[in-house]
Design an enzyme around this catalytic site. Structure first.
Site, PDB file in Angstrom:
ATOM      1  N   CYS A   1       0.428  -9.579  -2.213  1.00 13.61           N
ATOM      2  CA  CYS A   1       1.213  -8.600  -1.462  1.00 13.61           C
ATOM      3  C   CYS A   1       2.605  -9.099  -1.100  1.00 13.61           C
ATOM      4  O   CYS A   1       3.474  -8.296  -0.754  1.00 13.61           O
ATOM      5  CB  CYS A   1       0.454  -8.211  -0.202  1.00 13.61           C
ATOM      6  SG  CYS A   1      -1.317  -8.030  -0.440  1.00 13.61           S
TER       7      CYS A   1
ATOM      8  N   HIS B   1      -0.679   0.813  -0.498  1.00 10.62           N
ATOM      9  CA  HIS B   1      -0.464  -0.619  -0.697  1.00 10.62           C
ATOM     10  C   HIS B   1      -0.401  -0.891  -2.195  1.00 10.62           C
ATOM     11  O   HIS B   1      -1.414  -0.897  -2.883  1.00 10.62           O
ATOM     12  CB  HIS B   1      -1.594  -1.426  -0.066  1.00 10.62           C
ATOM     13  CG  HIS B   1      -1.246  -2.872   0.138  1.00 10.62           C
ATOM     14  ND1 HIS B   1      -0.380  -3.545  -0.695  1.00 10.62           N
ATOM     15  CD2 HIS B   1      -1.637  -3.768   1.084  1.00 10.62           C
ATOM     16  CE1 HIS B   1      -0.262  -4.786  -0.287  1.00 10.62           C
ATOM     17  NE2 HIS B   1      -0.994  -4.945   0.800  1.00 10.62           N
TER      18      HIS B   1
ATOM     19  N   HIS C   1       5.463  -5.461   6.692  1.00 11.46           N
ATOM     20  CA  HIS C   1       4.327  -5.447   5.767  1.00 11.46           C
ATOM     21  C   HIS C   1       3.455  -4.234   6.092  1.00 11.46           C
ATOM     22  O   HIS C   1       3.066  -3.505   5.195  1.00 11.46           O
ATOM     23  CB  HIS C   1       3.549  -6.751   5.900  1.00 11.46           C
ATOM     24  CG  HIS C   1       2.465  -6.901   4.898  1.00 11.46           C
ATOM     25  ND1 HIS C   1       2.681  -6.850   3.536  1.00 11.46           N
ATOM     26  CD2 HIS C   1       1.116  -7.071   5.053  1.00 11.46           C
ATOM     27  CE1 HIS C   1       1.534  -6.995   2.898  1.00 11.46           C
ATOM     28  NE2 HIS C   1       0.578  -7.118   3.785  1.00 11.46           N
TER      29      HIS C   1
END
Length: 474
Positions: free
Chosen positions: A218, A384, A349
């Site tokens: 990520c 995501h 994030h």
């Protein structure tokens, strides 16, 4: 060792008994006699200096290649960010029987034949096709030809979480139903993750390129941007294509589902009622070059990359650690030469999970205090996108700086008191942005943050690579 004068055994640890190998080596050295003296190193030669050594070069972003569920290309992607478009749809990539809820953010209109000029799409997986298509868009957006790019040293750095896990899904399914003969050899050949970067080089015909694949999931897109920044800062490359890509796959969806982190309907970062993430797919590639190069070409400059920070929690596979995340954000600011009070926006994030949002919010407040800038989560719109997440975040930040707006955090109802940030709920707002921080936090505690700044050709905001203090008129 001899005894002491009183005859008592000496104090302190006993000498270690040498191993048989050490004894053998000692005997060989004894038999060979003293080792010959090494010749002295040659004295360094004096080098005439033509002037002071060149300092690090300033690095700017001149090309963007977003490929996402809310829009592909800078025009569509910007429109999606402004409108707070949601990329959520029911999953179509695989049979979702057995899952109580199955929404995701898939790219619906990707056509490799239309977007790729050279690459043999059939020989590459969906993630590699995404990366190559996004890189192609970034190069064209920068106004460069393939020949211009191929004439100089380049770096290609692509981040990912899963590589070609969609092909792994297909191989596993074929093997379960038909055994090894049912597995297509071509699918197996598409699996290696380094093919994502190689696909970019093949699509653009780049033979003189350093190709890196970053597997920090990520945060991998931010890692790639840091690599590209260093390569151009120090003259190792003239252009860098940096970003990340991942394709939607059952393996990742099922893994997060089993962890209990998949939201039933949509992603609500920083909201009291948030229930987790929605997995997504896409790619984001950015073209980086030195400021001097961009000015010489007359290129459009979206933003300057001022600095970045990386670290690792070394703590837990999935639980972020507040102090370590705060340290990463601080490292990025220090590398950029920017004070917290100078930052106008944070692209967080912001996964929408209970643990991440609280920890990240506290880490941000640890660095920024009560003057925390507005803090948004693009995952409320994009889902995501794993290896593409922080790269798409960097693209969104560049567009926000260029066009003077802040994308919203959608699906928001009530801010969690434990996430004390202004997340710009549901609607974009106009803003004069000078400096923006883009966060990426990954499994294993791999944290990466990048600081972007608006470039002003008259140097109104910049001073020797460092930005002016808060309060300077825009």
């Amino acid at each position: 060792m001899p005894p002491n004068p009183e005859g008592a055994p000496p104090k302190g640890p006993h000498p270690r008994i040498p191993t048989p190998l050490e004894l053998h080596l000692r005997l060989r050295r004894r038999a060979a006699g003293p080792a010959p003296a090494c010749p002295p190193f040659p004295a360094p030669q004096a080098r005439p200096l033509d002037g002071p050594a060149p300092g690090p070069r300033r690095v700017v972003i001149t090309g963007l290649g977003p490929l996402s569920s809310i829009g592909t290309g800078t025009e569509q992607f910007t429109d999606g960010l402004r409108r707070g478009r949601s990329g959520v749809t029911p999953i179509t990539a695989f049979d979702t029987t057995g899952f109580a809820h199955a929404n995701a953010c898939q790219v619906q209109d990707f056509d490799p034949a239309r977007m790729l000029h050279r690459l043999d799409a059939a020989a590459h997986g969906r993630a590699a096709q995404f990366a190559a298509a996004a890189a192609r868009m970034a190069v064209e957006d920068a106004g460069l030809t393939d020949a211009e790019l191929a004439s100089v040293r380049c770096q290609i750095s692509v981040g990912t979480t899963d590589g070609e896990s969609y092909d792994l899904d297909l191989i596993t399914e074929a093997h379960l139903h038909g055994g090894l003969p049912a597995v297509a050899p071509q699918a197996a050949r598409r699996i290696p993750a380094p093919l994502l970067g190689i696909a970019v080089a093949r699509e653009l015909g780049l033979a003189d390129a350093e190709i890196l694949t970053i597997g920090t999931a990520c945060s991998a897109g931010n890692y790639s941007l840091g690599n590209g920044l260093d390569a151009i800062r120090h003259g190792d490359a003239e252009f860098a294509l940096c970003g990340g890509a991942d394709a939607f796959c059952r393996k990742t969806f099922a893994a997060f589902y089993r962890l209990g982190t998949i939201a039933p309907d949509c992603c609500r970062p920083f909201d009291t009622d948030r229930q987790g993430i929605l997995t997504g797919e896409g790619a984001g590639m950015l073209l980086l070059e030195s400021l001097d190069s961009a000015l010489a070409r007359g290129a459009r400059i979206y933003a300057e990359i001022l600095g970045y920070g990386l670290n690792c929690d070394a703590y837990h596979p999935v639980a972020p650690q507040e102090d370590s995340v705060a340290r990463c954000l601080q490292l990025a600011l220090e590398d950029a030469g920017v004070k917290p009070a100078e930052v106008d926006l944070i692209s967080a994030h912001g996964t929408g999970t209970k643990a991440n949002d609280v920890t990240e919010s506290r880490a941000i407040r640890q660095v920024y205090g009560d003057a925390t800038p507005r803090t948004i989560s693009l995952k409320s719109m994009l889902g995501h996108t794993m290896g593409a997440a922080s790269a798409l975040g960097a693209i969104a930040c560049s567009l926000a700086i260029t066009h003077g707006f802040i994308p919203p955090t959608i699906n928001h109802r009530t801010t969690d008191p434990e996430c004390a940030v202004d997340c710009v709920p549901n609607h974009a707002v106009a803003a004069d942005l000078r400096i923006v921080q883009n966060n990426g936090l990954a499994f294993g505690g791999n944290n990466a943050a990048v600081v972007l700044g608006r470039y002003a050709h008259e140097g109104r905001y910049a001073h020797e690579g460092r930005y002016a203090h808060e309060g300077e008129a825009p």
